[in-house]
Design an enzyme around this catalytic site. Structure first.
Site: not given
Length: 374
Positions: A184, A141, A256, A79, A71, A171-172
């Site tokens: 999450h 995002r 996901d 990351r 990601d 996504k998503h």
């Protein structure tokens, strides 16, 4: 089908996360068993050089197409942040100038850097629409609050990535900008009727599908007007009906992380993993728990051996993975010297020069918590 054959096929339907920063016996065993590939997180990264070494060793050991994903959206979901890797602004800020060339430059820069590390797939861009200020899991995002702008900017970023040989991932699907909860931790439900969804949320994904880009990630979100039983990631109505048949998407569908609360609080892993593939996903992300990985693979192997997963759906998944690998997955190549090369510096300087000319360029601020970090 023999048990070992069924398990090998089940592993080919999975992309695993793992702990550690080096090639281990556990990773070797997973590759021997047929895992499709791995997704890298911050816990796997010490420096760009170490990541390049890890990727090279994984691909060298595999001796077959092995997918390496990450990601690297920009902003708080990135990351890799250590120079000479570029840390992009959040997409909300990148999108405010509404200049597709800037988004495409950003995508190409990220693609160049990931390619230099040997990484094949960036799980970006986010094509959700920035409409709900309470949706902190998505928020900055997103590129924009208007569907047409999200489509234009998101596709530009994706094309930039793919111009460097790195796959994108929209996504998503089919859009979770209006979700009130974070998948999450909970299973969000979106109550908009179908006409509203068609007029807004679906527009960027339809454009992405039409453009022939690499991959789509469905949301762990329930869309009441379309399917009252399953979230998008487990819904044949949304994956096979809307995405494949109506929108005409021909690329790879990746569910996901199956260990997220939206799934685990509502279905056993054994049921969810099989349902995801049966519904139309071609790969499953299993990012964190070794126990969840085992449960998913055991359930998939059992469903394959007993015929509970149709041969047609399995063949489609393997065909889509093969096509994806032929198009994007690199072998074990030493490319690290590309970082900070003249070509890399030119890409980076061109992006920053254009970005600094925009009024939105003052983006440096304390990062929010990354909602995707395990």
């Amino acid at each position: 089908m023999q048990e070992m054959d069924a398990r090998h096929e089940a592993m080919q339907l999975c992309l695993f996360g793992f702990d550690g920063t080096e090639l281990s016996d556990s990773l070797r065993r997973q590759m021997d068993e047929g895992v499709a590939g791995f997704i890298l997180f911050g816990r796997n990264m010490e420096s760009p050089a170490q990541v390049a070494k890890l990727v090279f060793e994984l691909k060298t050991y595999a001796q077959r197409p092995l997918i390496l994903a990450v990601d690297q959206e920009g902003g708080r979901v990135a990351r890799l942040r250590t120079p000479p890797i570029t840390h992009l602004p959040p997409m909300r800020r990148l999108g405010k100038p509404t200049e597709p060339y800037l988004a495409q430059q950003a995508g190409a820069l990220v693609g160049f850097e990931l390619s230099a590390l040997g990484i094949d797939w960036n799980l970006a861009p986010v094509l959700d629409i920035d409409t709900n200020p309470d949706n902190t899991a998505i928020g900055d995002r997103c590129f924009h609050s208007q569907a047409g702008q999200v489509a234009q900017l998101g596709l530009a970023f994706a094309r930039g990535l793919e111009s460097q040989g790195v796959a994108s991932c929209a996504k998503h699907f089919p859009g979770q900008g209006d979700a009130q909860q974070d998948s999450h931790f909970f299973l969000p439900s979106i109550a908009h009727d179908e006409a509203f969804l068609r007029s807004r949320e679906w527009i960027p994904f339809a454009a992405y599908a039409k453009a022939g880009l690499a991959a789509v990630m469905p949301a762990h979100v329930r869309y009441q007007a379309m399917d009252t039983a399953w979230p998008s990631s487990l819904s044949p109505t949304l994956l096979r009906g809307l995405l494949r048949e109506e929108m005409g998407f021909e690329g790879l569908i990746v569910a996901d992380d199956m260990g997220m609360g939206a799934i685990m609080l509502n279905w056993p892993m054994e049921k969810a993993a099989v349902q995801a593939i049966a519904a139309g996903s071609n790969l499953l992300l299993l990012c964190n728990s070794a126990q969840q990985r085992k449960q998913a693979v055991d359930a998939l192997a059992k469903a394959i051996a007993e015929g509970a997963l149709s041969k047609e759906q399995r063949q489609l998944s393997h065909e889509k993975r093969k096509q994806f690998c032929e198009r994007f997955v690199k072998g074990a190549l030493q490319r690290f010297s590309m970082l900070d090369s003249a070509e890399h510096r030119a890409l980076r300087e061109a992006f920053w020069d254009n970005w600094k000319a925009c009024p939105e360029s003052q983006f440096l601020q304390p990062l929010q918590k990354d909602p995707t970090a395990p």
